[in-house]
Structures are given as structure tokens and as C-alpha cells.
Design a protein around this motif. Structure first.
Motif: not given
Length: 378
Positions: A85-94
Motif C-alpha cells: 500500500x505504501x508503494x502504491x501510495x507513493x506511485x500515486x502521490x503525483x
């Protein structure tokens, strides 16, 4: 050639991926969906994590490390899921930043074992929220009788919530009431409500799976050919009718003075999210539930295969408000046939909780087997 997935944005609909898979995150496959198809969110649930963690070998290294550290089965699952979930959140942060917090979210679901436990649900929601520590996280809470007060309290505490497993319009009203009253509580206390995000996840195709079977049972019980034809005409119609009427309720609830007062303080609408939009019946068009529920202020979570199919041959039109009179008539005809709305929607929610519990059981058994093989503790 135009990409139908990108065309959805012009009509105000966001596409989220109904899948989280570490190999896709590490290979760049997820990032390409964001860049090329306009994907702007992702959701996970117990079934998704069960499939990913038991079939994707990229989890093995971290799992073995956690086993070596003596973590128990639940601790291993949560560590794996939170990493994803952290990996996804970071890739979606932009996406989150670009849309000023409108999109770019990833959801993680509380344990289905807690579906009847308000206090336990809240404890887990808070723990996930603080441990994952991403502003573009949403925590999923099933909209069960015990889940509704947990949804309200979590939102009042400033936690983004995905209210899930909604099947009935009355249950949807309860979810919206929880959202509005939580914002009002925060606003009264002088707390910020501008950055609180929430969606209401209305499950779609599962409605037709159950209702179509109930209609078949009714057809088999009558000999009148005209009556059989009337019942057959309702098959494949109820799920879309139900969602379209829910959207009418969304417009009503978020257009009155109550929400307008909150909007002036920066509140956002709680968008309806169409979940379970993959077509289960091969006799139906493979993107039926996507094409028929397109409209502004909505989210569609699509499984990977549904995204592929819609990219290839999806047709985009403003469809969410089509045939509203017919939708009401279809639900009335269903009731007349003795298939009661409150009963089958409650059955679907109960079955949804049970399905997620079964997936948890299977996932925990898989992790437990690996842990025991390496001599780990319970």
C-alpha cells in the motif's frame, strides 16, 4: 486512436485499479497504467491480497525475513500488505498532488473478522492510518450495522474512508449520513474538513449474479409463457438500475443546503464508487457495467482484465442518468415477482463479508504453512 479510458475523465469519472500486485508495482506495469491510461487510484481487499500473496513470488523474500524475525501470521500479512500500500501510495502521490487531493488514493481494508465489531474496527483503522502514514490512503470499512458508526467516527477523526460493500440505497443513505455528520462535527469544533476524502463503494455485478438466479428460479416455478418472458426481461437489468437510482440519491443528498454549508468550508462530495464492475455472466457484454454507469463525480474500480477490454473496445457516453423511469419500474417489477429488495441486498452484503473472511482464512493458512515450514512461531 483514442483511448476510451482517457475519455472517461472528460465526463468526470475516475478510473481506479481493483488490484494490488507487487510484481506489477516493481516492474513498472502499474506506473504505465497511470501514465498511459489515466489510472488515478487503486483498491485492495482480502481477496485481492490473498490472490497476490499466494501467486506472486516477489513476496517470498520479505515473507521469509518476517518469518525469521519470529512474526506471527497476522503480523506477516499486515507487513506485506502495508508495504504494498505504501508503494502504491507513493506511485500515486503525483496524481494526488496534481488533483489537489481529489484522486490518487489507495485503499486497504480492515479485517473482515471485525465486520460486527465497531470498537475493533476503529482500533484497526487507526493503526493502519498511522502505520502507513500517507495522506492519499483510504481505509476500507464494510458498511455493516457495526461498520457505519466506525465510518462516522473515523471520518470525524480526519481519516479518509472508503465505505465498502454497499448494495442497497438505504444502506447508502446511512453511509452519506455518517459522512455528513462527521464533517459537521469537525466543522463545529473548528477542525479542517478540506482534505478529508471519502468514497461510497456500491457493488454492481454481484447484484445481477444473485437476482438472475432468483429470477430463473421464479421462471422454473411458473408455466405461463408470458410470465416467464416478463421475468426473463428483468435479467441483467437490476444491477445497473440499482446503481443509477443510487446516483440519483447522491445528487439529491449533495445538492441541498446541508452539504452546501459544508462545501463553503471546503468539503468535497463523497463520490459514489462502482465496485465489482467486471462482467460475471459471459452472455453479457464484457464491459457492460462500465459503459452503463459513466457520469460526473463517480469512480469506477476496474479489474485488470476489465481495463484491458475497455481500452480495446469500450464506448464512452454520459450514461449514468439513462432510463431512470425504467430503472424504477424494474425494481418495482422485481418486488411484484416476490424478490424482495431488502432481502437480497442484505444477503449480498452478508455474503460479501463471508467471501472476504474466506479469503483471509486461505491467505492466513498459506502464510502459516510457510511460517511453520521454517520453524516460526504461531
Amino acid at each position: 486512436m483514442t483511448n476510451p479510458l482517457l475519455e472517461l475523465k472528460a465526463l468526470g469519472q475516475s478510473v481506479w485499479l481493483d488490484d494490488i500486485d507487487r510484481s506489477h508495482l516493481l516492474s513498472g506495469q502499474f506506473a504505465s497504467l497511470v501514465d498511459e491510461d489515466g489510472l488515478c487510484g487503486a483498491t485492495g481487499n482480502p481477496t485481492i491480497f490473498e490472490h497476490s500473496m499466494t501467486h506472486d513470488t516477489t513476496y517470498d523474500e520479505q515473507m521469509q525475513q518476517l518469518i525469521a524475525e519470529g512474526k506471527n501470521t497476522q503480523e506477516i500479512y499486515e507487513a506485506l500488505a502495508m508495504t504494498d500500500v505504501r508503494l502504491v501510495a507513493d506511485q500515486l502521490r503525483p496524481v494526488y498532488e496534481l488533483t489537489d487531493g481529489q484522486d490518487g488514493f489507495v485503499s486497504i481494508e480492515v479485517s473482515p473478522y471485525l465486520a460486527a465489531d465497531t470498537a475493533g474496527t476503529l482500533t484497526e483503522v487507526r493503526r493502519f492510518w498511522h502505520a502507513i502514514a500517507r495522506p492519499n490512503l483510504m481505509v476500507k470499512i464494510p458498511s455493516t450495522p457495526a461498520g457505519i458508526p466506525a465510518i462516522r467516527q473515523a471520518l470525524a477523526e480526519g481519516i479518509n474512508i472508503n465505505s465498502t460493500l454497499i448494495f442497497s440505497i438505504e444502506n447508502y443513505r446511512q453511509v452519506v449520513e455518517a459522512y455528513l455528520s462527521a464533517l459537521e462535527e469537525r466543522s463545529t469544533q473548528g477542525q479542517d474538513i478540506r482534505h478529508i476524502a471519502s468514497v461510497a463503494s456500491f457493488f454492481v455485478s454481484r447484484v445481477d449474479v444473485l437476482v438472475d438466479q432468483l429470477l430463473t428460479d421464479q421462471m422454473n416455478a411458473v408455466s405461463d409463457l408470458v410470465r416467464q418472458q416478463q421475468l426473463r426481461a428483468l435479467q441483467g437489468k437490476i444491477a445497473i438500475a440499482n446503481a443509477r437510482l443510487a446516483y440519483q440519491e447522491f445528487k439529491r443528498l449533495f445538492s441541498g443546503p446541508r452539504f452546501q454549508a459544508l462545501k463553503q468550508r471546503g468539503a468535497r462530495v463523497q463520490r459514489p464508487l462502482w465496485a465489482s464492475t467486471s462482467t460475471k455472466n459471459p452472455a453479457y457484454h464484457d464491459v457492460l457495467y462500465v459503459e452503463e454507469l459513466i457520469g460526473p463525480n463517480t469512480v469506477d474500480t476496474m479489474a485488470p482484465t476489465t481495463i484491458e477490454h475497455f481500452r480495446e473496445h469500450g464506448r464512452v457516453r454520459f450514461s449514468i442518468e439513462d432510463q431512470i423511469t425504467e430503472a424504477k419500474a424494474a425494481l418495482a417489477a422485481l418486488e411484484e415477482a416476490g424478490i424482495h429488495y431488502d432481502q437480497f441486498t442484505q444477503q449480498l452484503q452478508d455474503e460479501g463479508v463471508q467471501r472476504f473472511s474466506d479469503s483471509f482464512n486461505q491467505l492466513f493458512q498459506c502464510i502459516d504453512n510457510k511460517r511453520k515450514a521454517l520453524g516460526g512461531r504461531q
